[in-house]
Design an enzyme around this catalytic site. Structure first.
Site, PDB file in Angstrom:
ATOM      1  N   SER A   1       0.873  -1.187   0.000  1.00  0.00           N
ATOM      2  CA  SER A   1       0.000   0.000   0.000  1.00  0.00           C
ATOM      3  C   SER A   1       0.899   1.222   0.000  1.00  0.00           C
ATOM      4  O   SER A   1       2.096   1.118   0.263  1.00  0.00           O
ATOM      5  CB  SER A   1      -0.845   0.029   1.272  1.00  0.00           C
ATOM      6  N   ASP A   2       0.358   2.393  -0.281  1.00  0.00           N
ATOM      7  CA  ASP A   2       1.120   3.602  -0.005  1.00  0.00           C
ATOM      8  C   ASP A   2       0.997   3.884   1.494  1.00  0.00           C
ATOM      9  O   ASP A   2       0.218   3.253   2.208  1.00  0.00           O
ATOM     10  CB  ASP A   2       0.655   4.792  -0.855  1.00  0.00           C
ATOM     11  N   TRP A   3       1.755   4.841   1.954  1.00  0.00           N
ATOM     12  CA  TRP A   3       1.844   5.150   3.395  1.00  0.00           C
ATOM     13  C   TRP A   3       0.445   5.440   3.958  1.00  0.00           C
ATOM     14  O   TRP A   3      -0.183   6.427   3.589  1.00  0.00           O
ATOM     15  CB  TRP A   3       2.761   6.359   3.575  1.00  0.00           C
ATOM     16  N   ASN A   4      -0.024   4.547   4.791  1.00  0.00           N
ATOM     17  CA  ASN A   4      -1.329   4.679   5.446  1.00  0.00           C
ATOM     18  C   ASN A   4      -2.498   4.733   4.463  1.00  0.00           C
ATOM     19  O   ASN A   4      -3.601   5.167   4.821  1.00  0.00           O
ATOM     20  CB  ASN A   4      -1.355   5.922   6.355  1.00  0.00           C
TER      21      ASN A   4
END
Ligand code: NOJ
Length: 742
Positions: free
Chosen positions: A274-277
């Site tokens: 995933s991307d950050w959060n």
């Protein structure tokens, strides 16, 4: 390009899996999986950013971490790796990662600048060097290349990608992946590449970062997906989801793109992070109710590893028990992660040599390649009266806030590049030419946003005492990149006034623009005789620019993204579809509209009353110190079958006084389709170096299958009919050659 690409890909996989064959790897994964508890599996799916080392080590010891990001100290990486390998129950090594975007210590130009080179070889070499430097410190996974198509320079992250064109982005993205992942001779000096952000992130509405991307389905397939498909074919080992939503579905929860397209249609067997959060952010999107819902949606959609939302590690055990996620789905994700670790040889070689890690940074060959990239990335936008190169000047005034800004010339995402190792234009000009030319330095503005005009009168006076002014303007590094969108793309602060003040001296003015995006520099062109657009050129930018200014090198960069007259034109890109009322170029502009004119729409076209229709400089544009002529452009047939290759020949002639390189570009238009088609599309490019006066027969071979697109029935194929083709030095030049596909 193709045979080379396939060879490299095969070699990369052979090398990366050198510890064992594919079947062996799958067997080793089976064995490990059979020993893992659910909690240990979720631990592998968890990525943690650098934090308190003692706490991190405890998490690693418990088997709660699969990957770390942002630790770059080889000693710290070795320490944590030792805990993973020697103290966790199963001894699974960590996967250390970092945003190595355009170099590690030796910074290359920002990716948009690298794109202006139209040179896959230098991009491959830059990525190879980044992999050598970063992997020496233990970093085995980079979050690059960013292959988002960006058609809007207001979006700050346009700096991080290869611009607006699908073909160029595909070719350069593949080169970067090949560089990072290496070949059979690369040994451990490789990093897994990460094709990001899947998908549509660059189309953020209004250019505002993180915004939704209103991309119609066929445009998604025809414009935004091909670079990612090319990345899969090139063996990219990982993919990252994007922050944006498309048509109501955030990418991190989008099963259609992550499973149906990426896994099932394209056969990707790498790992998706995933991307950050971005998993957790699906709550703010209004797509997930809470952490568990977010994690369930992400993992069911096809995300294998969670970057920093902590939702997987925090909720998935319970979700599995509740039957919201099957253990089979978890096993698949863990399998993808372990496969990556095996392919990288981490089980065999988890540690790095800390002494070598220090020695290899900034190696002379790395600096030489970074300089070459910076030379090739600079675009000459204007050169009235052959102002450049500065052949006959005996004194120059160096001015502007970017002349000696070692931090800012590195550009966005240069966490590990160091200002102390950066060569600025001022330093290079003094070192390289200071014995021949008197160099006076007066910055006048302290930084790019500086609004203080108090020094400008003095600047004008000082300029009168020299033969020419070289003004370094642009953007500080922090004005582009993630979360740094702008609605106004003019030079910031009093930089336009600075150019005006320089021009008022009556001396020739050369503007060098160091920026993270194509700024709207139309009004500034009036106040300079020559303009060199260098983007943020990286560690060796100073040497590159100095040599370009004095003619040791000749500019060859071409615009990878359209230069706008005004930010209000955005989004703007050369390969748009026609309207039913295309602009003719003869439209009445605002100052010519008579007072009290009656309203009429008859005969009207698609344009802006104030900025017209065209751009300031089109995609592919860039001048040289010499001139090039294209002659005798012809194709081998008038009609082609679906399996044919179009053989294009042309003569390129260097008609000026300098040995130089031209980027010849091949464009195509499909005149009538089952859906409307772009007015031109880049299908090929090549850098051709000719001596002054030399001419050469050149060719492009274009397989007809590359004319395929997703049409009315959502099938991707070449539609028969009439086409046009151009060979030219930019996207707005040349005469069309007709051909037909049967
Ligand atoms: C967020 C960015 O969107 C992504 O590109 C980057 O790789 C991660 N942060 C990690 O820093």
């Amino acid at each position: 390009m193709k045979p080379f690409r396939i060879t490299l890909t095969v070699l990369a996989f052979a090398a990366l899996a050198s510890c064992s064959t594919g079947n062996d790897v799958e067997r080793r994964i089976d064995k490990l999986l059979s020993k893992m508890t659910l909690e240990e599996k979720l631990g592998q799916m968890n990525q943690l950013s650098q934090g308190d080392e003692a706490w991190m080590c405890e998490q690693i010891r418990q088997g709660s971490v699969g990957s770390i990001l942002n630790e770059v100290d080889p000693a710290a990486i070795n320490r944590m790796q030792r805990v993973a390998v020697e103290e966790s129950r199963l001894g699974i090594p960590l996967l250390p990662s970092r945003d190595v975007i355009h170099g590690f210590r030796t910074m290359f130009p920002i990716p948009l600048g690298q794109a202006a080179t139209f040179d896959p070889d230098i991009i491959r070499e830059g990525a190879r060097i980044a992999a050598i430097e970063a992997s020496a410190c233990g970093i085995r996974w980079t979050f690059s290349p960013m292959i988002d198509i960006a058609r809007d320079p207001r979006w700050g992250r346009i700096a991080e990608g290869f611009g607006e064109d699908t073909h160029l982005t595909s070719e350069l993205g593949v080169a970067m992946i090949e560089g990072y992942q290496g070949d059979e001779t690369s040994g451990n000096a490789t990093m897994a590449a990460c094709a990001k952000h899947f998908i549509g992130y660059g189309a953020a509405e209004g250019g505002r970062d993180y915004n939704g991307s209103p991309i119609p389905m066929r445009t998604l397939h025809n414009v935004y997906m091909p670079p990612f498909k090319a990345a899969v074919d090139a063996g990219a080992m990982t993919f990252m989801t994007s922050f944006n939503e498309i048509d109501g579905i955030p990418s991190t929860g989008n099963e259609y793109i992550l499973r149906d397209i990426l896994r099932d249609e394209w056969g990707f067997d790498g790992m998706v992070v995933s991307d950050w959060n971005s998993a957790g952010e699906m709550i703010a999107h209004g797509f997930a109710a809470d952490d568990m819902d977010a994690a369930v949606k992400a993992v069911n959609a096809g995300v294998d590893m969670d970057m920093m939302s902590h939702t997987f590690i925090g909720t998935l055990a319970e979700a599995v028990r509740e039957g919201k996620v099957s253990e089979k789905t978890i096993d698949e994700a863990v399998r993808n992660i372990l496969r990556l670790k095996f392919r990288l040889g981490l089980f065999e070689n988890p540690y790095v040599d800390e002494k070598y890690a220090a020695e290899i940074q900034y190696a002379p060959a790395h600096l030489a390649a970074a300089k070459k990239a910076a030379v090739e990335s600079a675009i000459l936008l204007k050169n009235d009266g052959k102002t450049l190169p500065l052949n006959s000047v005996r004194s120059i005034l160096v001015t502007g806030p970017m002349a000696d800004a070692p931090h800012d010339q590195l550009g966005t995402w240069s966490f590990d590049g160091e200002a102390s190792h950066t060569v600025t234009p001022l330093a290079s000009l003094r070192r390289m030419f200071g014995d021949k030319v008197r160099i006076v330095y007066y910055p006048a503005l302290m930084y790019s946003r500086d609004k203080n005009k108090g020094n400008l009168a003095r600047l004008t006076a000082m300029a009168r005492s020299v033969d020419a002014v070289v003004a370094f303007v642009g953007e500080e590094a922090i004005l582009s990149g993630e979360a740094h969108s702008l609605s106004d793309l003019n030079l910031k602060g009093a930089q336009s006034d600075l150019l005006r003040a320089a021009k008022a001296s009556g001396r020739p003015v050369v503007a060098v623009v160091m920026a993270g995006r194509p700024l709207t520099i139309g009004r500034d062109l009036e106040n300079c005789d020559a303009m060199l657009y260098s983007y943020h050129p990286g560690t060796m930018g100073g040497d590159a620019i100095a040599e370009l200014l004095f003619g040791v090198e000749v500019p060859s960069g071409k615009a990878p993204a359209t230069f706008l007259k005004d930010a209000g034109q955005a989004p703007f890109y050369y390969n748009h579809n026609n309207t039913g009322r295309p602009a003719s170029g003869t439209e009445t502009l605002i100052d010519e509209i008579p007072l009290c004119a009656g309203q009429t729409s008859l005969g009207c076209t698609s344009f802006y009353m104030d900025s017209g229709f065209g751009p300031l400089f089109p995609f592919g544009y860039g001048l040289s110190y010499t001139t090039f002529e294209y002659d005798g452009i012809s194709i081998d047939k008038e009609e082609y079958g679906q399996n044919d290759t179009i053989h294009v020949t042309f003569t390129l002639r260097n008609t000026g006084d300098y040995d130089a390189t031209e980027v010849a570009q091949l464009y195509v238009r499909d005149l009538v389709g089952s859906i409307t088609r772009p007015i031109r599309e880049l299908k090929g490019f090549q850098r051709i170096t000719l001596k002054a006066g030399e001419s050469r027969e050149c060719t492009f071979d274009l397989p007809v299958e590359e004319l395929a697109f997703m049409g009315f029935d959502n099938q991707t194929r070449v539609e028969s009919g009439d086409f046009q083709l151009w060979v030219a030095g930019d996207s707005a030049s040349g005469d069309p050659i007709p051909f037909r596909v049967l």
